[in-house]
Design an enzyme around this catalytic site. Structure first.
Site, PDB file in Angstrom:
ATOM      1  N   SER A  91     -33.405 -12.327 -15.443  1.00 58.85           N
ATOM      2  CA  SER A  91     -34.270 -11.855 -14.355  1.00 58.85           C
ATOM      3  C   SER A  91     -35.139 -12.971 -13.790  1.00 58.85           C
ATOM      4  CB  SER A  91     -35.158 -10.728 -14.880  1.00 58.85           C
ATOM      5  OG  SER A  91     -35.716 -11.109 -16.127  1.00 58.85           O
ATOM      6  N   THR A 193     -39.459 -10.263 -14.484  1.00 61.89           N
ATOM      7  CA  THR A 193     -40.302 -11.300 -13.860  1.00 61.89           C
ATOM      8  C   THR A 193     -41.319 -11.847 -14.844  1.00 61.89           C
ATOM      9  OG1 THR A 193     -40.159 -10.319 -11.675  1.00 61.89           O
ATOM     10  CG2 THR A 193     -42.126 -11.598 -12.115  1.00 61.89           C
ATOM     11  N   THR A 211     -39.299 -15.300 -10.436  1.00 55.64           N
ATOM     12  CA  THR A 211     -38.335 -14.224 -10.674  1.00 55.64           C
ATOM     13  C   THR A 211     -37.059 -14.415  -9.864  1.00 55.64           C
ATOM     14  OG1 THR A 211     -38.120 -11.801 -10.682  1.00 55.64           O
ATOM     15  CG2 THR A 211     -39.174 -12.763  -8.772  1.00 55.64           C
ATOM     16  N   ARG A 221     -33.364  -9.882   0.643  1.00 55.89           N
ATOM     17  CA  ARG A 221     -34.534  -9.116   0.170  1.00 55.89           C
ATOM     18  C   ARG A 221     -35.520 -10.028  -0.560  1.00 55.89           C
ATOM     19  NH1 ARG A 221     -37.041  -7.972  -5.052  1.00 55.89           N
ATOM     20  NH2 ARG A 221     -37.919  -5.881  -4.978  1.00 55.89           N
ATOM     21  N   GLY A 223     -39.129  -9.752  -2.809  1.00 56.36           N
ATOM     22  CA  GLY A 223     -39.994  -8.796  -3.503  1.00 56.36           C
ATOM     23  C   GLY A 223     -41.458  -9.177  -3.413  1.00 56.36           C
ATOM     24  N   THR A 244     -45.479  -6.804 -12.249  1.00 55.98           N
ATOM     25  CA  THR A 244     -44.057  -6.796 -12.546  1.00 55.98           C
ATOM     26  C   THR A 244     -43.561  -5.408 -12.163  1.00 55.98           C
ATOM     27  OG1 THR A 244     -42.381  -7.140 -14.268  1.00 55.98           O
ATOM     28  CG2 THR A 244     -44.442  -6.133 -14.980  1.00 55.98           C
ATOM     29  N   GLY A 245     -42.284  -5.280 -11.918  1.00 53.29           N
ATOM     30  CA  GLY A 245     -41.761  -3.973 -11.547  1.00 53.29           C
ATOM     31  C   GLY A 245     -41.196  -3.965 -10.147  1.00 53.29           C
TER      32      GLY A 245
HETATM   33  C1  SD4 Z   1     -39.272  -7.826  -7.656  1.00 51.48           C
HETATM   34  N1  SD4 Z   1     -41.261  -7.580  -8.971  1.00 51.48           N
HETATM   35  O1  SD4 Z   1     -38.565  -8.673  -7.138  1.00 51.48           O
HETATM   36  C2  SD4 Z   1     -39.963  -8.178  -8.934  1.00 51.48           C
HETATM   37  C3  SD4 Z   1     -39.085  -7.775 -10.079  1.00 51.48           C
HETATM   38  C4  SD4 Z   1     -39.806  -7.622 -11.358  1.00 51.48           C
HETATM   39  O2  SD4 Z   1     -40.029  -6.906 -13.441  1.00 51.48           O
HETATM   40  O3  SD4 Z   1     -40.945  -7.905 -11.507  1.00 51.48           O
HETATM   41  N2  SD4 Z   1     -39.286  -7.089 -12.348  1.00 51.48           N
HETATM   42  O4  SD4 Z   1     -39.442  -6.714  -7.193  1.00 51.48           O
END
Ligand code: SD4
Length: 339
Positions: A91, A193, A211, A221, A223, A244-245
């Site tokens: 990731s 991330t 990330t 895309r 994030g 994160t997320g």
């Molecule tokens: C995203 N926030 O690209 C990042 C992915 C991530 O834990 O944090 N995953 O949306």
């Protein structure tokens, strides 16, 4: 020390006074409505916190560099390079899951205590996007470079272009292609991330985030992670936060900036992370993203107090300080994954 002096000089009379006696700091702060609060807190420093299990080796490297006298940003860069270069971390950086078209595209940003920031988004072919973001901060008049322009800049700075799609990630992508169901895969495998926040020996805050973003995203895309205020934010007078997320949910709510703003209003890192996570939940509970929505925040305030909180279970973060060394802590959360 000079930073602390500048800080005191810049504040208006009666707004803030800082004195330091044997590590005790007295901070008197006027809030907007002129109410004065006086808090006497013992400041813990340095402290480094990072998201997920891969935060542990990253913290260890950052800590080593910090103790060797490196600057905060150099130490953050050194730590972040560990998961970026690790093909087993799917990731971040090299070995990260690609987008729907099989391209690994990377997002990263970095910020210092003077609010200088650098960021790259949709960068391909460079193993260490956080290092490129740092060069944006150091060597350009801009905050953010994207796509082909970010790559061009990286190459001009001497970075090497390479293939970041490992055979393992390619295999998983081909498997995904069989059904091609678009559903962002977020935070399920417990190594997503990496966001890192630091308070250094001088009591200054800094942070970084890197990330490969959501697996199987649309090509192009971007994030939350490279967006100052969404994936990362800090105000050296208050605290730092990172996310994160699912980036879309964090961007919609200016997540990290809001966590810092709540700390400015007197909330603890835990209360601030929890309140913004609740806000994200409330705004998304009837949203199509809710089925796979996960968000998590880490926050660190000027006293070295920290916390993590996530919408769903499974989020953890690594903490390193002099008192207890480098260790993992499970974040508190609102609900389990089956809800
Ligand atoms: C995203 N926030 O690209 C990042 C992915 C991530 O834990 O944090 N995953 O949306």
């Amino acid at each position: 020390m000079s930073n602390r002096r500048d800080f005191i000089k810049k504040t208006t009379l009666g707004t803030l006074a800082v004195s330091s006696v044997f590590g005790l700091e007295a901070v008197a702060q006027n809030t907007e409505n002129q109410k004065e609060t006086l808090a006497v807190k013992k400041t813990k420093k340095p402290v480094v916190i990072s998201t997920w299990n891969h935060g542990l080796p990253a913290n260890a490297e950052t800590w080593k560099e910090l103790k060797a006298g490196k600057s905060a940003l150099d130490a953050i860069e050194a730590g972040m390079k560990i998961p970026e270069a690790d093909p087993k971390v799917r990731s971040v950086g090299y070995g990260g899951y690609p987008d729907r078209e099989g391209k690994v595209t990377l997002d990263a940003c970095i910020m210092d205590h003077n609010s200088n920031c650098g960021s790259v988004s949709f960068l391909q072919g460079i193993k260490h996007p956080l290092s490129v973001a740092k060069r944006v901060l150091e060597n350009t008049p801009h905050v953010m470079l994207s796509g082909q322009g970010a790559l061009q800049f990286a190459l001009s700075e001497g970075f090497k272009e390479e293939n970041l799609l490992t055979p393992e990630s390619e295999k998983d992508w081909k498997k995904w292609l069989e059904e091609s169901k678009y559903k962002p895969v977020i935070n399920i495998e417990n190594h997503d991330t990496i966001s890192m926040l630091m308070i250094d020996e001088d009591g200054n805050l800094s942070g970084g985030c890197t990330t490969s973003g959501a697996a199987w995203k649309m090509h192009g895309r971007v994030g939350d992670s490279p967006i100052i205020g969404a994936g990362l934010f800090l105000d050296n007078e208050v605290g730092a936060a990172a996310a994160t997320g699912l980036g879309e949910a964090v961007i919609r709510t200016a997540g990290s900036a809001m966590v810092v703003e709540l700390m400015r209003q007197g909330k603890s890192p835990y209360e601030a992370c929890k309140e913004i996570t609740e806000r994200i939940y409330n705004k998304h509970k009837n949203h199509k993203d809710m089925e796979y929505l996960q968000v998590g925040f880490i926050a660190l305030n000027k006293n070295g107090e920290h916390a993590g909180y996530s919408l769903r279970s499974g989020f953890n973060y690594a903490i390193c300080d002099d008192e207890k060394g480098n260790r993992m802590e499970d974040a508190k959360f609102k609900m389990n994954w089956d809800k």
